[in-house]
Scaffold this motif. Structure first.
Motif, PDB file in Angstrom:
ATOM      1  N   LEU A 507      20.671 -50.328  72.927  1.00 15.57           N
ATOM      2  CA  LEU A 507      21.316 -50.758  74.165  1.00 15.57           C
ATOM      3  C   LEU A 507      20.267 -50.845  75.276  1.00 15.57           C
ATOM      4  N   LYS A 508      20.561 -51.680  76.276  1.00 15.38           N
ATOM      5  CA  LYS A 508      19.674 -51.735  77.442  1.00 15.38           C
ATOM      6  C   LYS A 508      19.785 -50.417  78.193  1.00 15.38           C
ATOM      7  N   SER A 509      18.731 -50.056  78.896  1.00 20.71           N
ATOM      8  CA  SER A 509      18.772 -48.718  79.485  1.00 20.71           C
ATOM      9  C   SER A 509      19.898 -48.589  80.506  1.00 20.71           C
ATOM     10  N   LYS A 510      20.235 -49.706  81.139  1.00 13.08           N
ATOM     11  CA  LYS A 510      21.333 -49.654  82.094  1.00 13.08           C
ATOM     12  C   LYS A 510      22.659 -49.330  81.387  1.00 13.08           C
ATOM     13  N   GLU A 511      22.854 -49.976  80.226  1.00 13.54           N
ATOM     14  CA  GLU A 511      24.075 -49.710  79.460  1.00 13.54           C
ATOM     15  C   GLU A 511      24.121 -48.262  78.988  1.00 13.54           C
ATOM     16  N   LYS A 512      22.960 -47.791  78.547  1.00 11.63           N
ATOM     17  CA  LYS A 512      22.902 -46.395  78.109  1.00 11.63           C
ATOM     18  C   LYS A 512      23.304 -45.472  79.249  1.00 11.63           C
ATOM     19  N   GLU A 513      22.722 -45.763  80.388  1.00 12.82           N
ATOM     20  CA  GLU A 513      22.967 -44.896  81.529  1.00 12.82           C
ATOM     21  C   GLU A 513      24.443 -44.892  81.888  1.00 12.82           C
ATOM     22  N   GLU A 514      25.051 -46.101  81.902  1.00 19.28           N
ATOM     23  CA  GLU A 514      26.467 -46.181  82.255  1.00 19.28           C
ATOM     24  C   GLU A 514      27.326 -45.397  81.277  1.00 19.28           C
ATOM     25  N   THR A 515      27.038 -45.600  79.974  1.00 14.61           N
ATOM     26  CA  THR A 515      27.830 -44.907  78.965  1.00 14.61           C
ATOM     27  C   THR A 515      27.701 -43.396  79.121  1.00 14.61           C
ATOM     28  N   LEU A 516      26.461 -42.981  79.296  1.00 16.23           N
ATOM     29  CA  LEU A 516      26.231 -41.549  79.373  1.00 16.23           C
ATOM     30  C   LEU A 516      26.855 -40.946  80.629  1.00 16.23           C
ATOM     31  N   THR A 517      26.765 -41.686  81.719  1.00 11.63           N
ATOM     32  CA  THR A 517      27.368 -41.199  82.959  1.00 11.63           C
ATOM     33  C   THR A 517      28.883 -41.105  82.809  1.00 11.63           C
ATOM     34  N   SER A 518      29.493 -42.137  82.181  1.00 12.95           N
ATOM     35  CA  SER A 518      30.942 -42.094  81.979  1.00 12.95           C
ATOM     36  C   SER A 518      31.331 -40.900  81.130  1.00 12.95           C
ATOM     37  N   PHE A 519      30.538 -40.643  80.110  1.00 14.86           N
ATOM     38  CA  PHE A 519      30.856 -39.522  79.236  1.00 14.86           C
ATOM     39  C   PHE A 519      30.698 -38.206  80.001  1.00 14.86           C
ATOM     40  N   ARG A 520      29.624 -38.124  80.782  1.00 16.46           N
ATOM     41  CA  ARG A 520      29.390 -36.898  81.545  1.00 16.46           C
ATOM     42  C   ARG A 520      30.523 -36.659  82.533  1.00 16.46           C
ATOM     43  N   ASP A 521      31.050 -37.743  83.126  1.00 22.02           N
ATOM     44  CA  ASP A 521      32.137 -37.602  84.102  1.00 22.02           C
ATOM     45  C   ASP A 521      33.502 -37.497  83.434  1.00 22.02           C
TER      46      ASP A 521
END
Ligand code: ADP
Ligand code: MG
Length: 671
Positions: A507-521
């Motif tokens: 995944l693009k790093s932006k997508e990774k970040e979004e996914t991970l942030t959503s999971f964290r939240d």
């Protein structure tokens, strides 16, 4: 021809084979003679043919009475021969080697070795090793008598081929091998001379010759590793100057007391060790070792804070962008309120900005960043323990303090040997609130039960990981559940009412970040992922780790994956699914149910799968030895002591052959 001769210049090797040999790490004559056998076939002395019994392994020497190729009704190519040694005759059959009749003729004298069976009631060698003997004294064989070396092979390069070439060059090369160790060292450690060892490892006359040869060569290998480490240490700490930092006790105490938890006594102990290093001029080079979840990050944050208080920059290098983003958030959480400028560099965020602490991947930081005044580098979860990064920093003219953090459980004695240039700090306790992660190897029929269990926990507000071994389906691993497919399947069929996310390395790093942030939240209930979550992700509300095709992972990796849960005070669970029906495979996995310490699991894996699997290659940071075994602790210990003696006596300068070995750069693999 001497040791440094490129391999393609050796008669009968040439360019064609040199390319293949590269795959075995062989570029020079020296590399070839140090391509050691890993076992031997023992064919013993030749039998009289009349005494050979079907059903056994045998070796014989005789004359070809007749030889011919035939094609069977089923289209198989057979080469049939009859061999006589004066006592009797025996038949020989080779499969699919019709070219043999070009070199083996009626009247040729041959050596044969292999299995003997009965073929239409005749004693027959079945697909034996063979060699043509050109002299009348029939004893000088290479492939068919006594102990025959078996080497690591690659396509197009068989043990027989290697054996022939090595035997051809040894008589010329052995006299040119310099003795690398002083006579006293040999005597002290009861080692045979190098020339003798090299000959005996390839062509031992008896089994009793193998062990002394092995010991000698293994000893030298460890000795060199250790001397290199001592030298790196001397260069890093003896000649270079780092930044002497002032430790402001009250500020340090204040940041610690503002944390949402108490530091463990282990964390306090290693922090003291690190701060003591920072307060010296000689640059720190420390390995912080701690099991998953032992709380390494916060220790690094405090060290970076100390650098900040002194007006210096720090950087934190993570192995993946995902992890860099997480560290960025953690660091910001702890340090931003104190006025520290924390900055993230990813492949998509490259803008120049002022920072006190910079976080990114190894590659991004070492390649592209100019520092104003870097005092501290923290390298997280990486396996070569900073050797490469340190070298790169030195090229930039920087000698910061370096702290390398790892969860790879390497026993202390091994770490000291392989990384003799590192000081070692160990976090040997977990935060008090931790409960053991309950772990189960789940039979296929309980799969639905597991899904229900996950749903129940999610409805109670918790989260889960589901880990699959691969991103895309592939034919070689057809049975592996590809994360993408699995994600679609789970989303539509199993958990249509829940929200799922997908995380993988492509995944693009932006997508990774979004996914991970959503999971964290907690906007995502389940994170379906490839093993990228292995390294360091820290989301305490996730309490279930479900792993598909668990048999594909080593125990140490499973332990890392399991370490993603059990990070808060809740009871956590780990479910291991396996497609392997094999008893051994399942037994290995059940070790996960009982053992909860990384070190214990690594030692188990060491027993079950051998060192190559766990500590093999670059994965673990432990060097891949040609001949030394990392489980041979007594040998490692004495080689280390010898290295210390040699280094301290300053006699290394006088030992030219040893020095040359230390300086030797492989043409094939970077050191
Ligand atoms: P690792 O050593 O695996 O890198 P982390 O640094 O990611 O571990 O820490 C794991 C989790 O434990 C984090 O959520 C962190 O905030 C928490 N933690 C760290 N130290 C303590 C402590 N002393 N008490 C309680 N929780 C802690
Ligand atoms: Mg970590």
């Amino acid at each position: 021809m001497d040791l440094t001769t490129p391999i393609q210049k050796v008669p009968n090797i040439g360019f064609f084979y040199s390319k293949k040999l590269k795959k075995l790490g062989i570029a020079t004559v020296e590399d070839l003679v140090s391509h050691y056998p890993f076992r031997y076939e023992n064919f013993g002395a030749p039998y009289k043919i009349e005494g050979i019994n079907p059903g056994s392994l045998a070796s014989a020497v005789g004359q070809i009475l007749q030889i011919r190729n035939i094609r069977t009704r089923y289209g198989k190519n057979l080469t049939l021969a009859t061999v006589n040694d004066g006592t009797s005759s025996i038949e020989v059959v080779w499969f699919n080697q019709p070219f043999l009749t070009k070199s083996i003729k009626q009247g040729s004298r041959v050596g044969l070795a292999g299995k003997v069976g009965l073929f239409s009631n005749h004693k027959t060698f079945i697909n034996p090793e063979y060699e043509i003997l050109y002299t009348k004294t029939l004893t000088n064989t290479t492939h068919t008598q006594g102990l025959v070396p078996i080497y690591p092979e690659t396509s197009g390069v068989s043990s027989k081929w290697l054996r022939t070439k090595i035997k051809f060059i040894l008589p010329t090369i052995i006299p040119k091998i310099a003795e690398s160790m002083p006579a006293e060292s040999l005597r002290r450690n009861k080692l045979v001379p190098k020339k003798q060892a090299v000959w005996q490892i390839h062509f031992p006359k008896s089994a009793a010759q193998i062990q002394p040869a092995r010991k000698r060569l293994a000893f030298e290998e460890i000795l060199i590793t250790q001397l290199k480490a001592l030298r790196r240490k001397e260069i890093w700490q003896g000649r270079l100057k780092g930044t002497k930092l002032n430790i402001q006790q009250e500020k340090v105490i204040s940041i610690i007391s503002n944390l949402p938890f108490y530091l463990t006594s282990s964390q306090n102990k290693v922090l003291k060790e690190i701060l003591a290093d920072l307060s010296r001029e000689r640059p720190m080079n420390r390995l912080l070792q701690g099991d998953v979840g032992s709380g390494k990050t916060v220790v690094a944050a405090i060290a970076a804070y100390v650098a900040f208080l002194n007006g210096y920059q720090s950087c934190l290098m993570a192995p993946t962008e995902i992890l860099a983003m997480q560290h960025f958030n953690t660091m910001k959480g702890i340090l931003s309120p104190l006025g520290v400028g924390v900055s993230l560099r990813t492949s998509s965020i490259k803008r120049r900005e002022a920072f006190d602490i910079l976080i990114g991947t190894h590659a991004l930081i070492t390649k592209t960043v100019q520092f104003k005044n870097l005092a501290l580098v923290v390298i997280d979860e990486q396996h070569r323990f900073g050797v490469t990064q340190r070298a790169e920093l030195r090229v930039k003219g920087l000698t910061p303090h370096v702290l390398t953090m790892t969860a790879t459980p390497i026993p202390r004695s091994l770490a000291l040997t392989f990384y003799g240039d590192l000081e070692l700090s160990t976090l040997d306790e977990l935060p008090k609130n931790r409960k053991k992660v309950k772990t189960f190897v789940v039979p296929p029929k309980k799969r639905n039960g597991t899904y229900q269990f996950i749903r129940k926990n999610i409805l109670a507000g918790k989260q889960a990981y589901i880990v699959c071994p691969l991103i895309e389906p592939s034919e070689t691993l057809a049975s592996a559940k590809a994360a993408k497919e699995e994600y679609e399947y789970l989303r539509k069929e199993i958990f249509p009412d829940l929200s799922l996310g997908l995380l993988h390395g492509r995944l693009k790093s932006k997508e990774k970040e979004e996914t991970l942030t959503s999971f964290r939240d907690n906007r995502l209930n389940i994170l379906v992922s490839t093993p990228v979550v292995e390294v360091g992700i820290d989301i305490p509300n996730a309490v279930i780790m479900m792993i598909e095709a668990a048999e594909r992972f080593g125990l140490a990796s499973l332990h890392q994956l399991r370490g993603r849960v059990g990070r808060g005070d809740e009871q956590s669970f780990c479910f291991l699914f396996t497609e392997s029906g094999s008893k051994n495979g399942v037994a290995r996995l059940t070790a996960m149910e009982k053992h909860h310490l990384g070190l214990e699991l690594a030692e188990l894996d060491l027993k079950i799968r051998g060192p190559g699997q766990i500590y093999g290659t670059a994965q673990s940071g432990v060097p891949n030895f040609k001949i030394a075994s990392i489980s041979d602790l007594p040998l490692i210990k004495s080689a280390r002591e010898e290295a210390d003696l040699i280094f301290k006596s300053l006699s290394l300068n006088k030992m030219k052959p040893l020095r040359l070995l230390l300086e030797k750069q492989s043409l094939v693999t970077p050191d």
